[in-house]
Design a protein around this motif. Structure first.
Motif, mmCIF file in Angstrom:
data_model
loop_
_atom_site.group_PDB
_atom_site.id
_atom_site.type_symbol
_atom_site.label_atom_id
_atom_site.label_comp_id
_atom_site.label_asym_id
_atom_site.label_seq_id
_atom_site.Cartn_x
_atom_site.Cartn_y
_atom_site.Cartn_z
ATOM 1 N N PRO A 44 1.889 4.524 -9.817
ATOM 2 C CA PRO A 44 1.725 2.954 -10.287
ATOM 3 C C PRO A 44 1.486 2.201 -8.817
ATOM 4 C CG PRO A 44 4.022 3.878 -10.947
ATOM 5 C CD PRO A 44 3.326 5.179 -10.365
ATOM 6 N N ALA A 45 0.886 1.031 -9.222
ATOM 7 C CA ALA A 45 0.295 0.170 -8.132
ATOM 8 C C ALA A 45 1.677 -0.220 -7.184
ATOM 9 C CB ALA A 45 -0.344 -1.037 -8.572
ATOM 10 N N ARG A 92 -1.119 9.926 2.016
ATOM 11 C CA ARG A 92 -0.311 11.220 1.615
ATOM 12 C C ARG A 92 -0.813 11.766 0.471
ATOM 13 N NH1 ARG A 92 3.876 11.184 -1.745
ATOM 14 N NH2 ARG A 92 4.032 8.930 -1.818
ATOM 15 N N LEU A 93 -1.297 11.200 -0.540
ATOM 16 C CA LEU A 93 -1.471 11.571 -1.520
ATOM 17 C C LEU A 93 -2.956 12.151 -1.537
ATOM 18 C CD1 LEU A 93 -0.213 8.908 -4.542
ATOM 19 C CD2 LEU A 93 0.842 11.140 -3.776
ATOM 20 N N THR A 94 -3.676 11.645 -0.832
ATOM 21 C CA THR A 94 -4.860 12.181 -0.850
ATOM 22 C C THR A 94 -5.037 13.394 -0.034
ATOM 23 O OG1 THR A 94 -6.028 9.868 -0.658
ATOM 24 C CG2 THR A 94 -7.118 11.883 0.512
ATOM 25 N N THR A 152 -19.251 16.143 -9.687
ATOM 26 C CA THR A 152 -19.258 15.975 -11.050
ATOM 27 C C THR A 152 -18.953 14.508 -11.578
ATOM 28 O OG1 THR A 152 -17.214 16.667 -11.245
ATOM 29 C CG2 THR A 152 -18.663 18.356 -11.708
ATOM 30 N N THR A 153 -18.222 13.665 -10.737
ATOM 31 C CA THR A 153 -18.045 12.371 -10.872
ATOM 32 C C THR A 153 -18.090 11.624 -9.649
ATOM 33 O OG1 THR A 153 -15.602 12.784 -10.255
ATOM 34 C CG2 THR A 153 -16.044 13.231 -12.601
ATOM 35 N N PRO A 154 -18.758 10.445 -9.843
ATOM 36 C CA PRO A 154 -19.221 9.852 -8.649
ATOM 37 C C PRO A 154 -17.993 8.800 -8.025
ATOM 38 C CG PRO A 154 -19.730 8.431 -10.516
ATOM 39 C CD PRO A 154 -19.187 9.980 -11.053
ATOM 40 N N ALA A 155 -16.846 8.975 -8.483
ATOM 41 C CA ALA A 155 -15.675 8.044 -8.098
ATOM 42 C C ALA A 155 -15.434 8.433 -6.758
ATOM 43 C CB ALA A 155 -14.662 8.304 -9.245
ATOM 44 N N PRO A 156 -14.840 7.354 -6.235
ATOM 45 C CA PRO A 156 -14.218 7.730 -4.730
ATOM 46 C C PRO A 156 -12.885 8.378 -4.548
ATOM 47 C CG PRO A 156 -13.761 5.219 -5.369
ATOM 48 C CD PRO A 156 -14.854 6.138 -6.389
ATOM 49 N N ALA A 157 -12.504 8.657 -3.420
ATOM 50 C CA ALA A 157 -11.255 9.393 -3.430
ATOM 51 C C ALA A 157 -9.893 8.351 -4.033
ATOM 52 C CB ALA A 157 -10.841 9.646 -2.014
ATOM 53 N N MET A 158 -9.955 7.162 -3.869
ATOM 54 C CA MET A 158 -9.032 6.477 -4.713
ATOM 55 C C MET A 158 -9.586 5.320 -5.310
ATOM 56 S SD MET A 158 -6.007 4.081 -3.152
ATOM 57 C CE MET A 158 -6.683 2.897 -2.683
ATOM 58 N N GLN A 159 -9.060 5.029 -6.746
ATOM 59 C CA GLN A 159 -9.654 4.143 -7.528
ATOM 60 C C GLN A 159 -8.844 3.004 -7.541
ATOM 61 O OE1 GLN A 159 -9.969 6.092 -11.116
ATOM 62 N NE2 GLN A 159 -11.960 7.162 -10.422
ATOM 63 N N MET A 160 -9.453 1.773 -7.466
ATOM 64 C CA MET A 160 -8.579 0.489 -7.481
ATOM 65 C C MET A 160 -8.561 0.201 -8.864
ATOM 66 S SD MET A 160 -7.789 -0.583 -4.583
ATOM 67 C CE MET A 160 -8.296 -0.521 -3.024
ATOM 68 N N ALA A 161 -7.284 -0.234 -9.567
ATOM 69 C CA ALA A 161 -6.991 -0.354 -11.027
ATOM 70 C C ALA A 161 -7.511 -2.015 -11.067
ATOM 71 C CB ALA A 161 -5.688 -0.147 -11.136
ATOM 72 N N ARG A 162 -7.849 -2.126 -12.365
ATOM 73 C CA ARG A 162 -8.098 -3.647 -12.683
ATOM 74 C C ARG A 162 -6.815 -4.171 -13.010
ATOM 75 N NH1 ARG A 162 -12.180 -0.648 -14.798
ATOM 76 N NH2 ARG A 162 -11.075 -0.856 -16.945
ATOM 77 N N ALA A 163 -7.014 -5.648 -13.136
ATOM 78 C CA ALA A 163 -5.798 -6.269 -13.626
ATOM 79 C C ALA A 163 -5.789 -6.436 -15.261
ATOM 80 C CB ALA A 163 -5.592 -7.852 -12.900
ATOM 81 N N GLY A 164 -4.550 -6.469 -15.755
ATOM 82 C CA GLY A 164 -4.602 -6.380 -17.051
ATOM 83 C C GLY A 164 -3.485 -7.735 -17.345
ATOM 84 N N ALA A 165 -3.772 -8.777 -17.935
ATOM 85 C CA ALA A 165 -2.692 -9.939 -18.273
ATOM 86 C C ALA A 165 -2.689 -10.094 -19.618
ATOM 87 C CB ALA A 165 -3.360 -10.962 -17.309
ATOM 88 N N LYS A 212 -0.024 -5.925 -16.411
ATOM 89 C CA LYS A 212 0.417 -4.237 -16.545
ATOM 90 C C LYS A 212 -0.800 -3.725 -15.920
ATOM 91 C CE LYS A 212 2.884 -4.999 -20.831
ATOM 92 N NZ LYS A 212 3.067 -4.414 -22.234
ATOM 93 N N PRO A 213 -0.827 -3.374 -14.648
ATOM 94 C CA PRO A 213 -1.862 -2.855 -13.945
ATOM 95 C C PRO A 213 -1.771 -1.311 -14.312
ATOM 96 C CG PRO A 213 -0.023 -3.006 -12.406
ATOM 97 C CD PRO A 213 0.388 -3.685 -13.825
ATOM 98 N N GLU A 214 -2.989 -0.765 -14.406
ATOM 99 C CA GLU A 214 -3.267 0.677 -14.585
ATOM 100 C C GLU A 214 -2.771 1.450 -13.479
ATOM 101 O OE1 GLU A 214 -7.367 1.230 -15.380
ATOM 102 O OE2 GLU A 214 -7.282 -0.048 -17.386
ATOM 103 N N ASP A 215 -2.208 2.750 -13.593
ATOM 104 C CA ASP A 215 -1.811 3.474 -12.464
ATOM 105 C C ASP A 215 -3.125 3.818 -11.497
ATOM 106 O OD1 ASP A 215 0.646 3.847 -13.468
ATOM 107 O OD2 ASP A 215 0.294 5.793 -14.056
ATOM 108 N N ILE A 216 -2.767 3.663 -10.388
ATOM 109 C CA ILE A 216 -3.802 4.161 -9.300
ATOM 110 C C ILE A 216 -4.310 5.753 -9.377
ATOM 111 C CG2 ILE A 216 -4.611 3.970 -6.895
ATOM 112 C CD1 ILE A 216 -4.160 1.404 -8.142
ATOM 113 N N THR A 217 -5.465 5.949 -9.341
ATOM 114 C CA THR A 217 -5.818 7.609 -9.350
ATOM 115 C C THR A 217 -6.351 7.796 -7.859
ATOM 116 O OG1 THR A 217 -6.298 7.526 -11.620
ATOM 117 C CG2 THR A 217 -7.256 9.339 -10.237
ATOM 118 N N VAL A 218 -5.551 8.830 -7.306
ATOM 119 C CA VAL A 218 -6.016 9.424 -6.084
ATOM 120 C C VAL A 218 -6.527 10.767 -6.340
ATOM 121 C CG1 VAL A 218 -5.561 10.249 -3.710
ATOM 122 C CG2 VAL A 218 -4.260 8.090 -4.841
ATOM 123 N N GLU A 219 -7.861 10.908 -6.076
ATOM 124 C CA GLU A 219 -8.528 12.082 -6.549
ATOM 125 C C GLU A 219 -8.894 13.010 -5.237
ATOM 126 O OE1 GLU A 219 -12.389 11.107 -8.071
ATOM 127 O OE2 GLU A 219 -11.414 10.411 -10.179
ATOM 128 N N GLY A 220 -8.634 14.505 -5.680
ATOM 129 C CA GLY A 220 -8.948 15.498 -4.646
ATOM 130 C C GLY A 220 -10.012 16.433 -5.126
#
Length: 223
Positions: A17-18, A135-137, A182-195, A206-214
């Motif tokens: 969660p953000a 830490r998550l990265t 296989t995916t162009p996404a960065p190590a950490m994705q910023m979530a967009r706002a939902g209102a 209700k922000p989407e969860d933040i995804t930290v990729e390895g």
């Protein structure tokens, strides 16, 4: 026995969660009187700045950081539907960014400022703290390596091979053999706002969860 080369991509994603929300808003007015337009922008900007400073200086601050551009002023002569140029219209605007660590207070503040004359909320960027992200990265990268080892071992066993030896490990696209992520996404994705409107008409963010990729590419020799 001749060795077989196995090249794989290891993957692991954390979803959290953000922890921070950065609000971007613009204070802007337009009109025939240049001085009045600028005065209105400066007045509303001062009101917002005062609110933010209060939120930042509380015993338990809701705001960690904020910034503001200089007031921009410009003029233009609009045209009517008959092709006639109308009198000069003056514009003034200033952009403000505010980072919140208290996301409940963020929602309340946005609900308030969004109703003010001349204020336009551009959006909210959700993120993790720097410490959590790092830490998550690190953990995601470590788990991605383990995933690569497991994949390579599985491929080797499918070929009737039992000994798997690491030869190279790299960030995606850096093995030098044309491999690409296989995916162009960065190590950490910023979530967009939902209102949306919540119970009682309150703003429901209700922000989407933040995804930290390895992601890791690895080469193994199997025999």
């Amino acid at each position: 026995m001749r060795e077989t080369t196995v090249t794989v991509e290891g993957r692991f994603d954390h979803h959290r969660p953000a922890e921070r929300g950065t609000v971007t808003l613009t204070v802007g007015f337009e009109g025939r009187d240049r001085e009045d337009v600028v005065r209105r922008v400066v007045a509303e900007h001062g009101r917002i700045a005062g609110d933010v400073q209060h939120l930042q200086e509380e015993p338990s601050p809701a705001v960690t950081w904020w910034s503001s551009d200089r007031v921009r002023v410009w003029s233009q002569r609009p045209w009517n539907q008959d092709g006639k140029q109308l009198p000069l219209v003056h514009h003034a605007a200033v952009e403000v960014e505010v980072k919140f660590k208290d996301l409940v207070r963020l929602a309340l503040w946005v609900e308030d400022v969004a109703t003010r004359d001349g204020v336009s909320v551009g959006g909210i960027t959700w993120a993790l703290t720097e410490a959590t992200r790092e830490r998550l990265t690190a953990d995601a990268r470590d788990r991605a390596v383990h995933d690569a080892v497991a994949k390579a071992t599985s491929y080797a066993h499918s070929l009737g091979l039992s000994d798997v030896r690491p030869v190279a490990v790299a960030d995606p696209g850096m093995l030098g053999d044309g491999s690409a992520p296989t995916t162009p996404a960065p190590a950490m994705q910023m979530a967009r706002a939902g209102a949306g409107a919540g119970a009682g008409g309150a703003l429901d963010l209700k922000p989407e969860d933040i995804t930290v990729e390895g992601r890791v590419h690895a080469r193994f020799a199997a025999s």
